[in-house]
Design a protein around this motif. Structure first.
Motif, PDB file in Angstrom:
ATOM      1  N   ARG A 217      37.874  14.913  36.192  1.00 15.07           N
ATOM      2  CA  ARG A 217      37.151  13.713  35.784  1.00 15.07           C
ATOM      3  C   ARG A 217      36.857  13.748  34.285  1.00 15.07           C
ATOM      4  NH1 ARG A 217      30.881  13.291  36.191  1.00 15.07           N
ATOM      5  NH2 ARG A 217      31.446  12.341  34.214  1.00 15.07           N
ATOM      6  N   PRO A 218      36.530  12.613  33.680  1.00 17.88           N
ATOM      7  CA  PRO A 218      36.179  12.613  32.256  1.00 17.88           C
ATOM      8  C   PRO A 218      34.918  13.433  31.994  1.00 17.88           C
ATOM      9  CG  PRO A 218      36.652  10.383  33.034  1.00 17.88           C
ATOM     10  CD  PRO A 218      36.573  11.252  34.248  1.00 17.88           C
ATOM     11  N   TRP A 219      34.840  14.010  30.810  1.00 20.28           N
ATOM     12  CA  TRP A 219      33.675  14.801  30.432  1.00 20.28           C
ATOM     13  C   TRP A 219      33.144  14.319  29.095  1.00 20.28           C
ATOM     14  CZ3 TRP A 219      34.499  17.451  25.870  1.00 20.28           C
ATOM     15  CH2 TRP A 219      35.831  17.659  25.518  1.00 20.28           C
ATOM     16  N   THR A 220      31.855  14.582  28.864  1.00 20.92           N
ATOM     17  CA  THR A 220      31.191  14.127  27.644  1.00 20.92           C
ATOM     18  C   THR A 220      30.937  15.278  26.673  1.00 20.92           C
ATOM     19  OG1 THR A 220      30.120  12.369  28.923  1.00 20.92           O
ATOM     20  CG2 THR A 220      29.193  12.863  26.748  1.00 20.92           C
ATOM     21  N   PHE A 221      30.479  16.406  27.195  1.00 18.42           N
ATOM     22  CA  PHE A 221      30.278  17.613  26.385  1.00 18.42           C
ATOM     23  C   PHE A 221      31.060  18.759  27.012  1.00 18.42           C
ATOM     24  CE2 PHE A 221      26.454  15.104  25.644  1.00 18.42           C
ATOM     25  CZ  PHE A 221      26.305  15.173  24.265  1.00 18.42           C
ATOM     26  N   TRP A 222      31.538  19.654  26.162  1.00 19.38           N
ATOM     27  CA  TRP A 222      32.280  20.831  26.628  1.00 19.38           C
ATOM     28  C   TRP A 222      31.652  22.075  26.011  1.00 19.38           C
ATOM     29  CZ3 TRP A 222      37.830  22.137  24.468  1.00 19.38           C
ATOM     30  CH2 TRP A 222      38.266  23.363  25.014  1.00 19.38           C
ATOM     31  N   GLN A 223      31.125  22.939  26.867  1.00 24.65           N
ATOM     32  CA  GLN A 223      30.616  24.240  26.426  1.00 24.65           C
ATOM     33  C   GLN A 223      31.801  25.201  26.446  1.00 24.65           C
ATOM     34  OE1 GLN A 223      28.059  26.872  28.990  1.00 24.65           O
ATOM     35  NE2 GLN A 223      26.456  26.162  27.599  1.00 24.65           N
ATOM     36  N   HIS A 224      32.329  25.491  25.272  1.00 25.72           N
ATOM     37  CA  HIS A 224      33.609  26.192  25.200  1.00 25.72           C
ATOM     38  C   HIS A 224      33.482  27.674  24.871  1.00 25.72           C
ATOM     39  CE1 HIS A 224      33.499  26.221  20.761  1.00 25.72           C
ATOM     40  NE2 HIS A 224      32.993  25.004  20.856  1.00 25.72           N
ATOM     41  N   ASN A 225      32.298  28.122  24.464  1.00 29.11           N
ATOM     42  CA  ASN A 225      32.154  29.535  24.098  1.00 29.11           C
ATOM     43  C   ASN A 225      30.689  29.939  24.214  1.00 29.11           C
ATOM     44  OD1 ASN A 225      32.210  32.111  22.504  1.00 29.11           O
ATOM     45  ND2 ASN A 225      34.313  31.445  22.103  1.00 29.11           N
ATOM     46  N   ASP A 226      30.442  31.183  24.594  1.00 28.89           N
ATOM     47  CA  ASP A 226      29.061  31.661  24.745  1.00 28.89           C
ATOM     48  C   ASP A 226      28.751  32.839  23.834  1.00 28.89           C
ATOM     49  OD1 ASP A 226      30.716  33.470  26.027  1.00 28.89           O
ATOM     50  OD2 ASP A 226      29.381  33.786  27.734  1.00 28.89           O
ATOM     51  N   LYS A 227      29.566  33.057  22.810  1.00 35.48           N
ATOM     52  CA  LYS A 227      29.377  34.226  21.957  1.00 35.48           C
ATOM     53  C   LYS A 227      29.400  33.883  20.475  1.00 35.48           C
ATOM     54  CE  LYS A 227      31.329  37.400  25.396  1.00 35.48           C
ATOM     55  NZ  LYS A 227      29.999  37.839  25.846  1.00 35.48           N
ATOM     56  N   GLY A 228      28.937  32.695  20.124  1.00 34.24           N
ATOM     57  CA  GLY A 228      28.963  32.272  18.731  1.00 34.24           C
ATOM     58  C   GLY A 228      27.794  32.805  17.917  1.00 34.24           C
ATOM     59  N   ASN A 229      27.955  32.748  16.603  1.00 33.42           N
ATOM     60  CA  ASN A 229      26.904  33.141  15.661  1.00 33.42           C
ATOM     61  C   ASN A 229      26.412  31.908  14.907  1.00 33.42           C
ATOM     62  OD1 ASN A 229      27.367  35.889  16.291  1.00 33.42           O
ATOM     63  ND2 ASN A 229      28.992  36.010  14.751  1.00 33.42           N
ATOM     64  N   VAL A 230      25.108  31.841  14.704  1.00 33.64           N
ATOM     65  CA  VAL A 230      24.517  30.711  13.984  1.00 33.64           C
ATOM     66  C   VAL A 230      23.454  31.243  13.027  1.00 33.64           C
ATOM     67  CG1 VAL A 230      23.206  28.566  14.187  1.00 33.64           C
ATOM     68  CG2 VAL A 230      24.907  29.140  15.927  1.00 33.64           C
ATOM     69  N   ASN A 231      23.461  30.739  11.812  1.00 31.59           N
ATOM     70  CA  ASN A 231      22.412  31.106  10.861  1.00 31.59           C
ATOM     71  C   ASN A 231      21.042  30.753  11.438  1.00 31.59           C
ATOM     72  OD1 ASN A 231      24.480  31.812   9.159  1.00 31.59           O
ATOM     73  ND2 ASN A 231      24.241  30.073   7.764  1.00 31.59           N
ATOM     74  N   GLY A 232      20.105  31.680  11.307  1.00 35.40           N
ATOM     75  CA  GLY A 232      18.760  31.439  11.800  1.00 35.40           C
ATOM     76  C   GLY A 232      18.538  31.850  13.241  1.00 35.40           C
ATOM     77  N   ILE A 233      19.589  32.365  13.911  1.00 35.18           N
ATOM     78  CA  ILE A 233      19.450  32.785  15.306  1.00 35.18           C
ATOM     79  C   ILE A 233      19.920  34.228  15.442  1.00 35.18           C
ATOM     80  CG2 ILE A 233      20.081  32.330  17.705  1.00 35.18           C
ATOM     81  CD1 ILE A 233      20.542  29.449  17.005  1.00 35.18           C
ATOM     82  N   ASP A 234      19.032  35.088  15.910  1.00 37.35           N
ATOM     83  CA  ASP A 234      19.330  36.513  16.049  1.00 37.35           C
ATOM     84  C   ASP A 234      19.785  36.834  17.470  1.00 37.35           C
ATOM     85  OD1 ASP A 234      19.557  39.203  15.539  1.00 37.35           O
ATOM     86  OD2 ASP A 234      17.426  39.609  15.865  1.00 37.35           O
ATOM     87  N   ALA A 235      20.828  36.149  17.916  1.00 39.72           N
ATOM     88  CA  ALA A 235      21.397  36.370  19.249  1.00 39.72           C
ATOM     89  C   ALA A 235      22.677  35.552  19.339  1.00 39.72           C
ATOM     90  CB  ALA A 235      20.429  35.946  20.349  1.00 39.72           C
ATOM     91  N   LYS A 236      23.513  35.865  20.323  1.00 36.29           N
ATOM     92  CA  LYS A 236      24.706  35.066  20.552  1.00 36.29           C
ATOM     93  C   LYS A 236      24.309  33.696  21.104  1.00 36.29           C
ATOM     94  CE  LYS A 236      27.677  38.116  19.190  1.00 36.29           C
ATOM     95  NZ  LYS A 236      28.426  37.890  17.930  1.00 36.29           N
ATOM     96  N   VAL A 237      25.131  32.699  20.798  1.00 36.86           N
ATOM     97  CA  VAL A 237      24.780  31.317  21.111  1.00 36.86           C
ATOM     98  C   VAL A 237      25.958  30.620  21.792  1.00 36.86           C
ATOM     99  CG1 VAL A 237      23.909  29.149  20.155  1.00 36.86           C
ATOM    100  CG2 VAL A 237      23.376  31.309  19.014  1.00 36.86           C
ATOM    101  N   ASP A 238      25.636  29.741  22.763  1.00 38.81           N
ATOM    102  CA  ASP A 238      26.652  28.883  23.377  1.00 38.81           C
ATOM    103  C   ASP A 238      27.029  27.773  22.406  1.00 38.81           C
ATOM    104  OD1 ASP A 238      26.307  30.347  25.723  1.00 38.81           O
ATOM    105  OD2 ASP A 238      24.868  28.922  26.555  1.00 38.81           O
ATOM    106  N   PHE A 239      28.331  27.502  22.328  1.00 40.06           N
ATOM    107  CA  PHE A 239      28.826  26.427  21.466  1.00 40.06           C
ATOM    108  C   PHE A 239      29.415  25.303  22.307  1.00 40.06           C
ATOM    109  CE2 PHE A 239      27.966  29.031  17.965  1.00 40.06           C
ATOM    110  CZ  PHE A 239      28.294  28.395  16.773  1.00 40.06           C
TER     111      PHE A 239
END
Length: 255
Positions: A217-239
């Protein structure tokens, strides 16, 4: 009198068949290529990013600890910015994520479009779960729609599980006057939800997939990764990515 030309119709049939097969193969290859999403690795994010999409975002909870939202807002890598954040709000009928209030305020302060999600516990009363979420989450103009995180069914029969999440969705939609988003993974949606929920925007989890998410079916958001890095966050992040342009994204926001 000139000789009449003779044709070998069997040969013509073979040629036509060959042309048809070649065209079919080319069409199939084009369709396969159209489903491929180009990924580029960015050291700053620490992951491969699907660059065919223009709107990227993250989702966070207490597991990301105390977030410095200014760093999230200002992060810009090769013109890729983080344009939205889904934030865990509640779970069941008594649990509010301990970082929710802080994340909710700070994301707003730093002008990161935000959305709140509820982790659904199938063994608990769905009406009470919906009321608990509503009591903790005030949505404003510019926020994303409310999200139902439904990724476990427990021991419930499928029909009972569906009825319970439908009860949550109905009550939340009636309160906020906007259709909620459903979050789940591709396999879970196909098994426990199906066409009866296709009217709801779907935020689908399918990690490390090199094409689009494998869902019918069609989708609106896709969570494609759970091990990203983001400035200001001291942990892995879902993208995540949004499946559309900025006009469609703005139309999804609460007006």
């Amino acid at each position: 009198m000139p000789r009449k030309k003779t044709y070998n119709y069997n040969n013509i049939k073979l040629i036509v068949s060959a042309v048809f097969i070649v065209a079919l193969v080319i069409g199939l290859l084009q369709w396969i290529n159209s489903r491929k999403v180009k990924f580029v690795h960015y050291e700053a994010f620490g992951i491969d990013m699907p660059v065919a999409f223009s709107i990227h975002g993250i989702d966070v909870s207490r597991y990301q600890k105390k977030i410095a939202w200014q760093g999230v807002k200002e992060m810009n890598v090769a013109n890729i910015q983080l344009n939205f954040a889904f934030i865990k709000a509640t779970e069941g009928v008594t649990l509010t994520d301990k970082q929710f209030r802080y994340n909710w305020r700070q994301s707003k302060k730093h002008e990161v479009p935000r959305g709140a999600y509820h982790f659904f516990v199938p063994s608990l009363d769905p009406v009470q779960q919906a009321k608990y979420f509503i009591s903790r989450v005030k949505l404003e103009k510019g926020d994303l729609p409310p999200v139902l995180d439904a990724e476990v069914a427990g021991i419930l029969p499928v029909n009972v599980f569906r009825a319970r999440i439908q009860a949550w969705l109905d009550l939340v939609e009636a309160h906020y006057k906007v259709k909620p988003v459903i979050y789940t993974n591709a396999a879970f949606y196909e098994k426990y939800m199906g066409p009866g929920f296709n009217e709801y925007p779907l935020w689908v989890a399918h990690y490390y997939e090199r094409k689009s998410p494998r869902i019918s079916r069609p989708w609106t958001f896709w969570q494609h990764n759970d091990k990203g890095n983001v400035n200001g966050i001291d942990a892995k992040v879902d993208f995540n990515v949004f499946n559309g342009d900025i006009i469609a994204f703005n139309e999804l926001l609460i007006q």
